[in-house]
Design an enzyme around this catalytic site. Structure first.
Site, PDB file in Angstrom:
ATOM      1  N   ASP A 164       3.421   3.410   4.188  1.00  0.00           N
ATOM      2  CA  ASP A 164       4.296   2.441   3.145  1.00  0.00           C
ATOM      3  C   ASP A 164       5.511   2.300   3.768  1.00  0.00           C
ATOM      4  O   ASP A 164       6.679   3.146   4.139  1.00  0.00           O
ATOM      5  CB  ASP A 164       4.357   3.106   1.899  1.00  0.00           C
ATOM      6  N   SER A 184       2.293  -3.778  -2.596  1.00  0.00           N
ATOM      7  CA  SER A 184       3.470  -3.331  -3.679  1.00  0.00           C
ATOM      8  C   SER A 184       3.873  -4.265  -4.490  1.00  0.00           C
ATOM      9  O   SER A 184       4.684  -5.322  -3.783  1.00  0.00           O
ATOM     10  CB  SER A 184       4.370  -2.510  -2.593  1.00  0.00           C
ATOM     11  N   MET A 200       5.915   7.755   4.637  1.00  0.00           N
ATOM     12  CA  MET A 200       6.955   6.639   4.555  1.00  0.00           C
ATOM     13  C   MET A 200       7.336   6.294   6.128  1.00  0.00           C
ATOM     14  O   MET A 200       7.696   7.045   6.838  1.00  0.00           O
ATOM     15  CB  MET A 200       8.119   7.010   3.702  1.00  0.00           C
ATOM     16  N   MET A 255       9.273   7.942  -6.785  1.00  0.00           N
ATOM     17  CA  MET A 255      10.644   8.134  -6.173  1.00  0.00           C
ATOM     18  C   MET A 255      11.526   8.418  -7.039  1.00  0.00           C
ATOM     19  O   MET A 255      12.489   7.841  -7.231  1.00  0.00           O
ATOM     20  CB  MET A 255      10.965   6.888  -5.348  1.00  0.00           C
ATOM     21  N   MET A 269      11.290   3.935  -9.166  1.00  0.00           N
ATOM     22  CA  MET A 269      12.482   4.458  -8.611  1.00  0.00           C
ATOM     23  C   MET A 269      13.406   4.593  -9.607  1.00  0.00           C
ATOM     24  O   MET A 269      13.714   3.974 -10.658  1.00  0.00           O
ATOM     25  CB  MET A 269      13.187   3.441  -7.784  1.00  0.00           C
ATOM     26  N   HIS A 304       3.739   5.650  -7.203  1.00  0.00           N
ATOM     27  CA  HIS A 304       4.546   6.344  -5.841  1.00  0.00           C
ATOM     28  C   HIS A 304       5.856   6.366  -6.821  1.00  0.00           C
ATOM     29  O   HIS A 304       6.721   5.672  -7.112  1.00  0.00           O
ATOM     30  CB  HIS A 304       4.632   5.196  -4.875  1.00  0.00           C
ATOM     31  N   HIS A 338      -0.185  -0.783  -5.766  1.00  0.00           N
ATOM     32  CA  HIS A 338       0.823   0.024  -5.389  1.00  0.00           C
ATOM     33  C   HIS A 338       2.202  -0.087  -6.290  1.00  0.00           C
ATOM     34  O   HIS A 338       2.939  -1.169  -6.255  1.00  0.00           O
ATOM     35  CB  HIS A 338       1.324   0.127  -3.776  1.00  0.00           C
ATOM     36  N   ASP A 383       5.811   1.030  -7.353  1.00  0.00           N
ATOM     37  CA  ASP A 383       7.013   1.710  -6.938  1.00  0.00           C
ATOM     38  C   ASP A 383       7.936   2.067  -7.919  1.00  0.00           C
ATOM     39  O   ASP A 383       8.666   1.242  -8.661  1.00  0.00           O
ATOM     40  CB  ASP A 383       7.689   0.852  -5.725  1.00  0.00           C
TER      41      ASP A 383
END
Ligand code: DX5
Ligand code: ZN
Length: 224
Positions: free
Chosen positions: A174, A7, A136, A67, A36, A65, A32, A34
Site C-alpha cells: 500500500d 483505495s 506500507m 490507521m 484515519m 485499513h 480498500h 483508509d
C-alpha cells in the site's frame, strides 16, 4: 492470485458508489478503505457510517485499513458496518495478539500492517495467526505519495518466511503503487495491490484499474 484493491481515499467522496463501480468494471476485486483518526496519522478520513453505505454499494470485500490509535475500541463497529477484512498497525497495538483475535472473533479476516520504518521481524510472533500482512510503501496518512523502495525487501522476506514456515498469509502492499512501481512489487511477491491515486487520480478508473492489473499480471509471469 494477484488482486487489485483500489483505495477510495483518492476518489470523489461525493460519488463513492460510482467510483467503486468504475474500478470494479476495470477488474478490481477488493475495496480498500483508509480509516484515519488524526492521532496515529496526521489526517482524518472516514468511519463506520461510510463503511455501512459502501456495504450497500458493492459486493466486493471491504478491506478496512485502520490507521488509528486504540483500534480495539472500534473493531466491533467496523465489523458491524460490513467490513470483511480489518487490518491494524503493529505500531498502534500494545496487545497485538489480542487485537488480531478480536478481529477474528468478529468473523473478519485479520491483517497486520507495518510502517516503512518497522522491520518484518517485529511480526514474527503473529505471522501464524494473520490472514494477510500489509506492507506500507509510504508513510501512512495521505494518498499520492512517492513509493519507498525499502518495501520491496520486506515483501520478499515475508514471502520467504511464509514458504520456510508453511504459513498461509497473503501479502498486500500500500502506497505509491502505480504503473512505474507495480512490476517491482509483484516480482517481490505482493499479491494484493492497493492503489489510490493510480486508479482515481485522473482519467477513467476502469481503464486505470485494467491497465494496472494487466501490468501486474504480466510481471507475475516473470517472478522467479
Ligand atoms: C496511505 C493509505 C493508502 C493510500 C494509497 O495512508 O493507507 O491506502 O491511499 O494511495 P496511493 O496509491 O495514492 O499512494
Ligand atoms: Zn491504506
Amino acid at each position: 492470485m494477484i488482486e487489485l484493491a483500489p483505495s477510495i481515499l483518492s476518489a470523489d467522496f461525493g460519488r463513492l458508489a460510482q467510483a467503486v463501480e468504475r474500478a470494479t468494471a476495470g477488474g478490481a476485486s477488493v475495496v480498500h478503505v483508509d480509516v484515519m483518526d488524526g492521532h496515529f496519522v496526521p489526517n482524518i478520513t472516514i468511519g463506520p457510517p461510510v463503511v455501512k453505505s459502501l456495504r450497500r454499494a458493492t459486493q466486493l470485500p471491504l478491506d478496512c485499513h485502520l490507521m488509528i490509535e486504540n483500534p480495539d475500541q472500534y473493531i466491533p463497529d467496523f465489523a458491524d458496518a460490513g467490513a470483511d477484512w480489518i487490518s491494524v498497525h503493529q505500531e498502534a497495538c500494545r496487545h497485538l495478539n489480542r487485537t488480531l483475535n478480536l478481529i477474528k472473533d468478529h468473523e473478519c479476516r485479520a491483517g497486520v500492517v507495518i510502517n516503512p520504518a518497522t522491520p518484518v521481524e517485529t511480526l514474527s510472533e503473529v505471522l501464524d495467526m494473520v490472514d494477510y500482512v500489509l506492507v506500507m510503501s509510504v508513510n501512512p496518512g495521505f494518498g499520492g505519495q512517492k513509493f519507498i523502495p525499502g518495501a520491496l525487501h520486506k515483501i520478499r522476506r515475508l514471502a520467504e518466511i511464509r514458504l520456510a514456515r508453511g504459513y498461509s498469509y497473503r501479502i498486500e502492499v500500500d502506497g505509491g503503487v502505480a504503473m512505474d512501481t507495480v512490476a517491482d512489487v509483484v516480482r517481490a511477491g505482493a499479491e494484493i495491490l492497493v492503489a489510490g491515486n493510480a486508479v482515481f487520480g485522473k482519467g477513467d478508473a476502469a481503464a486505470n484499474a485494467a491497465a494496472l492489473l494487466e501490468a501486474a499480471r504480466s510481471a507475475a509471469l516473470q517472478r522467479v
